[in-house]
Write a protein that holds these residues in place. Structure first.
Motif, PDB file in Angstrom:
ATOM      1  N   GLN A 191      33.752  24.993  34.368  1.00 34.20           N
ATOM      2  CA  GLN A 191      34.337  24.743  33.058  1.00 34.20           C
ATOM      3  C   GLN A 191      34.850  26.044  32.428  1.00 34.20           C
ATOM      4  O   GLN A 191      35.845  26.051  31.724  1.00 34.20           O
ATOM      5  CB  GLN A 191      33.315  24.091  32.115  1.00 34.20           C
ATOM      6  CG  GLN A 191      32.957  22.658  32.471  1.00 34.20           C
ATOM      7  CD  GLN A 191      32.044  22.577  33.683  1.00 34.20           C
ATOM      8  OE1 GLN A 191      31.006  23.237  33.735  1.00 34.20           O
ATOM      9  NE2 GLN A 191      32.442  21.790  34.667  1.00 34.20           N
ATOM     10  N   TRP A 192      34.153  27.152  32.709  1.00 38.79           N
ATOM     11  CA  TRP A 192      34.579  28.432  32.153  1.00 38.79           C
ATOM     12  C   TRP A 192      35.888  28.903  32.784  1.00 38.79           C
ATOM     13  O   TRP A 192      36.872  29.127  32.089  1.00 38.79           O
ATOM     14  CB  TRP A 192      33.486  29.492  32.379  1.00 38.79           C
ATOM     15  CG  TRP A 192      32.379  29.421  31.394  1.00 38.79           C
ATOM     16  CD1 TRP A 192      31.419  28.443  31.303  1.00 38.79           C
ATOM     17  CD2 TRP A 192      32.107  30.336  30.341  1.00 38.79           C
ATOM     18  NE1 TRP A 192      30.566  28.707  30.266  1.00 38.79           N
ATOM     19  CE2 TRP A 192      30.962  29.872  29.663  1.00 38.79           C
ATOM     20  CE3 TRP A 192      32.702  31.521  29.913  1.00 38.79           C
ATOM     21  CZ2 TRP A 192      30.408  30.537  28.569  1.00 38.79           C
ATOM     22  CZ3 TRP A 192      32.161  32.190  28.835  1.00 38.79           C
ATOM     23  CH2 TRP A 192      31.032  31.700  28.167  1.00 38.79           C
ATOM     24  N   GLY A 193      35.856  29.085  34.081  1.00 43.75           N
ATOM     25  CA  GLY A 193      37.022  29.639  34.756  1.00 43.75           C
ATOM     26  C   GLY A 193      38.110  28.624  35.021  1.00 43.75           C
ATOM     27  O   GLY A 193      39.294  28.943  34.970  1.00 43.75           O
ATOM     28  N   GLY A 194      37.710  27.387  35.311  1.00 43.62           N
ATOM     29  CA  GLY A 194      38.687  26.371  35.657  1.00 43.62           C
ATOM     30  C   GLY A 194      39.258  25.674  34.440  1.00 43.62           C
ATOM     31  O   GLY A 194      40.422  25.846  34.091  1.00 43.62           O
ATOM     32  N   ASP A 195      38.422  24.903  33.758  1.00 43.41           N
ATOM     33  CA  ASP A 195      38.908  24.083  32.655  1.00 43.41           C
ATOM     34  C   ASP A 195      39.463  24.927  31.506  1.00 43.41           C
ATOM     35  O   ASP A 195      40.566  24.683  31.019  1.00 43.41           O
ATOM     36  CB  ASP A 195      37.779  23.185  32.135  1.00 43.41           C
ATOM     37  CG  ASP A 195      37.303  22.194  33.177  1.00 43.41           C
ATOM     38  OD1 ASP A 195      37.943  22.107  34.244  1.00 43.41           O
ATOM     39  OD2 ASP A 195      36.292  21.516  32.948  1.00 43.41           O
ATOM     40  N   ALA A 196      38.678  25.917  31.058  1.00 44.16           N
ATOM     41  CA  ALA A 196      39.126  26.739  29.920  1.00 44.16           C
ATOM     42  C   ALA A 196      40.361  27.547  30.288  1.00 44.16           C
ATOM     43  O   ALA A 196      41.284  27.700  29.475  1.00 44.16           O
ATOM     44  CB  ALA A 196      38.005  27.660  29.456  1.00 44.16           C
TER      45      ALA A 196
END
Length: 220
Positions: free
Chosen positions: A142-147
């Motif tokens: 979620q940190w590196g991908g989604d955000a």
């Protein structure tokens, strides 16, 4: 502006004019960016938009910390890996040298760290800063991908509106000051800020290999 032109013209601008950014433009960009992909459709981002007097006050408080030599709040995540090696360290060093030379900060200036921090704390003159937070329960995906995909979508849509941006992880240094300004919940972690505005004159060209659902608007 087509997608290729937006991608080609997007860069981290570090010289903004004080021309105001229309609220409806920001709302249009953020509404469209909500369609950015996210694993499992979690849409984990929380964005606070700060303008006007609240932003002026935040800049003043953050700049005061910078000029005082304040090293910042304890890190909640590392800005860069501790053991950067070639070719990543080479890219990092070359980009930093080019960037701050263009901004008029000499490498051997004893006040260099404070000047760099202060320039960042002023958001390079931008009249708008978006602060992206993530829930503390989120993982690396979620940190590196989604955000990351969400913020890239935001920045490309800003280009389509004739605006520029500069993602700034630096704001995490003063996360407590930011948190008091935006009223972020305790369960959220500041990922980065994104300065937004119209480019002022001919801005320095930074390295283009570098970085950066719920929306809350605060403005004067």
């Amino acid at each position: 502006m087509d997608v290729y032109e937006a991608v080609d013209s997007r860069r981290a601008v570090r010289a903004f004019s004080d021309d105001p950014v229309p609220k409806e433009v920001l709302e249009r960009v953020l509404a469209a960016a909500a369609r950015a992909p996210s694993s499992g459709n979690l849409q984990p981002w929380h964005v606070y938009v700060v303008t006007g007097e609240p932003l002026a006050g935040l800049k003043k408080r953050a700049s005061a910390r910078a000029w005082a030599g304040d090293l910042g709040d304890e890190r909640e995540y590392p800005m860069y890996p501790a053991g950067l090696d070639s070719p990543y360290l080479d890219r990092f060093s070359a980009a930093a040298a080019q960037r701050y030379e263009a901004l008029g900060i000499e490498r051997d200036d004893p006040d260099r760290p404070m000047k760099i921090a202060a320039l960042n704390a002023e958001a390079f003159g931008a009249p708008v800063v978006l602060f992206c937070y993530l829930d503390r329960t989120m993982g690396p995906g979620q940190w590196g991908g989604d955000a990351g995909m969400y913020l890239q979508t935001v920045m490309l849509l800003l280009r389509a509106e004739g605006l520029h941006s500069c993602p700034q992880v630096m704001w995490t240094m003063y996360r407590k000051t930011v948190g008091r300004t935006v009223g972020a919940e305790d369960g959220l972690v500041l990922f980065c800020g994104v300065s937004v505005g119209f480019e002022k004159g001919v801005a320095p060209l930074p390295c283009r290999d570098c970085l950066t659902r719920a929306c809350h608007v605060r403005q004067g």
